[in-house]
Design an enzyme around this catalytic site. Structure first.
Site, PDB file in Angstrom:
ATOM      1  N   ASP A  38      -8.420 -19.469 -26.131  1.00 27.24           N
ATOM      2  CA  ASP A  38      -9.367 -19.148 -25.047  1.00 27.24           C
ATOM      3  C   ASP A  38      -8.674 -18.532 -23.828  1.00 27.24           C
ATOM      4  OD1 ASP A  38      -8.020 -21.286 -24.004  1.00 27.24           O
ATOM      5  OD2 ASP A  38      -9.776 -22.531 -23.625  1.00 27.24           O
ATOM      6  N   ARG A  96      -2.540  -7.495  -1.265  1.00 27.88           N
ATOM      7  CA  ARG A  96      -3.267  -6.392  -0.608  1.00 27.88           C
ATOM      8  C   ARG A  96      -4.613  -6.841  -0.054  1.00 27.88           C
ATOM      9  NH1 ARG A  96      -2.787  -1.551  -4.903  1.00 27.88           N
ATOM     10  NH2 ARG A  96      -2.907  -3.300  -6.340  1.00 27.88           N
ATOM     11  N   ASP A 169       2.250   6.743   3.388  1.00 30.35           N
ATOM     12  CA  ASP A 169       1.282   6.347   4.428  1.00 30.35           C
ATOM     13  C   ASP A 169       2.006   5.821   5.658  1.00 30.35           C
ATOM     14  OD1 ASP A 169       1.898   3.585   3.824  1.00 30.35           O
ATOM     15  OD2 ASP A 169       0.579   3.776   2.100  1.00 30.35           O
ATOM     16  N   LYS A 192      -1.982   9.189   5.019  1.00 30.42           N
ATOM     17  CA  LYS A 192      -2.855   8.889   3.864  1.00 30.42           C
ATOM     18  C   LYS A 192      -4.114   8.147   4.329  1.00 30.42           C
ATOM     19  CE  LYS A 192      -2.364   5.231   0.902  1.00 30.42           C
ATOM     20  NZ  LYS A 192      -1.643   4.355  -0.019  1.00 30.42           N
ATOM     21  N   ARG A 194      -7.457   6.047   2.669  1.00 28.93           N
ATOM     22  CA  ARG A 194      -8.058   5.523   1.435  1.00 28.93           C
ATOM     23  C   ARG A 194      -9.494   5.111   1.705  1.00 28.93           C
ATOM     24  NH1 ARG A 194      -6.115   3.292  -3.473  1.00 28.93           N
ATOM     25  NH2 ARG A 194      -3.943   3.141  -2.832  1.00 28.93           N
ATOM     26  N   ASP A 222       7.663   3.685  -1.721  1.00 25.04           N
ATOM     27  CA  ASP A 222       6.469   2.858  -1.511  1.00 25.04           C
ATOM     28  C   ASP A 222       6.757   1.440  -2.012  1.00 25.04           C
ATOM     29  OD1 ASP A 222       3.920   2.291  -0.693  1.00 25.04           O
ATOM     30  OD2 ASP A 222       2.931   3.739  -1.995  1.00 25.04           O
ATOM     31  N   SER A 226       0.574   1.401  -8.258  1.00 26.42           N
ATOM     32  CA  SER A 226      -0.424   0.726  -9.084  1.00 26.42           C
ATOM     33  C   SER A 226      -1.067   1.768 -10.003  1.00 26.42           C
ATOM     34  CB  SER A 226      -1.430   0.029  -8.158  1.00 26.42           C
ATOM     35  OG  SER A 226      -2.392  -0.630  -8.924  1.00 26.42           O
ATOM     36  N   GLY A 229      -2.315   6.718  -7.634  1.00 31.83           N
ATOM     37  CA  GLY A 229      -3.124   7.612  -6.798  1.00 31.83           C
ATOM     38  C   GLY A 229      -2.395   8.070  -5.533  1.00 31.83           C
TER      39      GLY A 229
HETATM   40  C1  R5P Z   1      -0.891   0.739  -0.116  1.00 32.84           C
HETATM   41  O1  R5P Z   1      -1.015   0.470   1.056  1.00 32.84           O
HETATM   42  C2  R5P Z   1       0.344   0.454  -0.899  1.00 32.84           C
HETATM   43  O2  R5P Z   1       1.479   0.516  -0.099  1.00 32.84           O
HETATM   44  C3  R5P Z   1       0.481   1.388  -2.077  1.00 32.84           C
HETATM   45  O3  R5P Z   1       0.643   2.710  -1.596  1.00 32.84           O
HETATM   46  C4  R5P Z   1      -0.714   1.346  -2.955  1.00 32.84           C
HETATM   47  O4  R5P Z   1      -1.165   0.047  -3.140  1.00 32.84           O
HETATM   48  C5  R5P Z   1      -0.421   1.965  -4.289  1.00 32.84           C
HETATM   49  O5  R5P Z   1      -1.575   1.940  -5.087  1.00 32.84           O
HETATM   50  P1  R5P Z   1      -1.939   3.166  -6.003  1.00 32.84           P
HETATM   51  O6  R5P Z   1      -0.737   3.449  -6.853  1.00 32.84           O
HETATM   52  O7  R5P Z   1      -3.116   2.703  -6.816  1.00 32.84           O
HETATM   53  O8  R5P Z   1      -2.291   4.307  -5.097  1.00 32.84           O
END
Ligand code: R5P
Length: 297
Positions: A38, A96, A169, A192, A194, A222, A226, A229
């Site tokens: 499970d 985050r 950013d 940047k 978002r 960075d 993730s 993007g």
């Molecule tokens: C945002 O503030 C973080 O520092 C990363 O730039 C962000 O979380 C990366 O996420 P992704 O790869 O989805 O743009």
């Protein structure tokens, strides 16, 4: 070997735990994991931690909730077995969501912080945690260590043309400065934006900051990649403005949804990450930074 310290190899971070125990010169204790049909996790600590400082190494990369639960189970059990527990969470998930950005959103990090205190951890060590705010939710001694000098050292040994460190950013401008200092150059931060609802990222291709990148090799730095993007957008605008080569450095290479291919397709020459998240780009070992902090406990 310090008999008063031991390292517990969390199932998500066995190689990193091994590296930490080797540098510290202390015993490495294995942790068995069983996943039930499970999805429940069962853990078993295979060693004696009574009276010791148990440094539990377990990152919370995907599957995030399973790895988080395993970490909490290890902390709770080690404490019950008589250890003083240092939960090392190299990649801290949920960091985050450190605020209620939109009305009605749960502040996930607040709950995660309180779960570690409730489980019996005495200290927490994170690596390049997303924000200081996230760290403040641990109501115990929480330390964050930086992998940025280790990443910068990797690039220091490469032949780069007039290198420039670039944060995608403005929130990461201190990180880019720290990186630039180690390789002996300057840094910029891109504007940047978002969309808080869709998560879509935009960087103005005409931003004045980009002028500094023309004709130079740039290293985008960075905390995490993730979906890719942010790095894809940043790479695109840097290529468009006429920089020489784009290199990418990050602490946590989550690389979800084909992020690595997208970044390479956007024009990046190389992506380098650390082993807080095991991946094909995890070329930098963060164990030295973790061990520095453990030796100060
Ligand atoms: C945002 O503030 C973080 O520092 C990363 O730039 C962000 O979380 C990366 O996420 P992704 O790869 O989805 O743009």
């Amino acid at each position: 070997m310090n008999a008063k310290v031991c390292v517990l190899a969390g199932p998500a971070s066995k190689d990193l735990a091994k590296s930490v125990s080797k540098i510290l010169g202390v015993a490495l204790i294995d942790v068995e994991l069983k996943i039930f049909p499970d999805g429940e996790s069962k853990i078993k600590i295979d060693g004696d931690v009574d009276g010791k400082l148990a440094v539990i190494v377990q990152s919370t990369y995907p599957p995030v909730d399973a790895h988080l639960m395993q970490s909490l189970l290890m902390v709770s059990k080690a404490k019950k077995m008589g250890a003083s527990v240092c939960a090392t969470i190299p990649y801290l998930a949920y960091a985050r969501q450190d605020k209620e950005f939109l009305k009605g959103e749960a502040v996930s990090m607040e709950l995660v912080g309180s779960l570690f205190s409730a489980s019996g951890a005495k200290n927490v060590i994170t690596v390049d945690v997303h924000s200081q705010m996230a760290l403040s939710y641990f109501k115990l001694q929480a330390y964050n260590v930086s992998a940025v000098p280790l990443l910068a050292n990797y690039f220091k040994s490469q032949k780069l043309f007039q290198p420039l460190a670039v944060s995608p950013d403005t929130g990461g401008s201190a990180r880019a400065k720290e990186f630039a200092k180690v390789i002996g150059t300057s840094s910029i931060a891109l504007p940047k934006v978002r969309n808080k609802k869709t998560g879509e990222v935009k960087i103005d291709p005409d931003a004045r900051e980009l002028k500094a990148a023309i004709g130079r090799d740039v290293i985008l730095i960075d905390d995490m990649i993730s979906t890719g993007g942010s790095i894809v957008k940043a790479t695109e605008v840097l290529v468009k403005v006429g920089c020489k080569k784009v290199f990418v450095a990050c602490t946590h290479p989550l690389l979800l949804n084909g992020a690595l291919d997208k970044i390479i397709d956007a024009g990046a020459s190389e992506v380098v990450g650390t082993n807080t998240v095991p991946s094909q780009v995890s070329k930098v070992d963060v164990a030295p930074a973790i061990c520095d902090q453990v030796s100060k406990l």
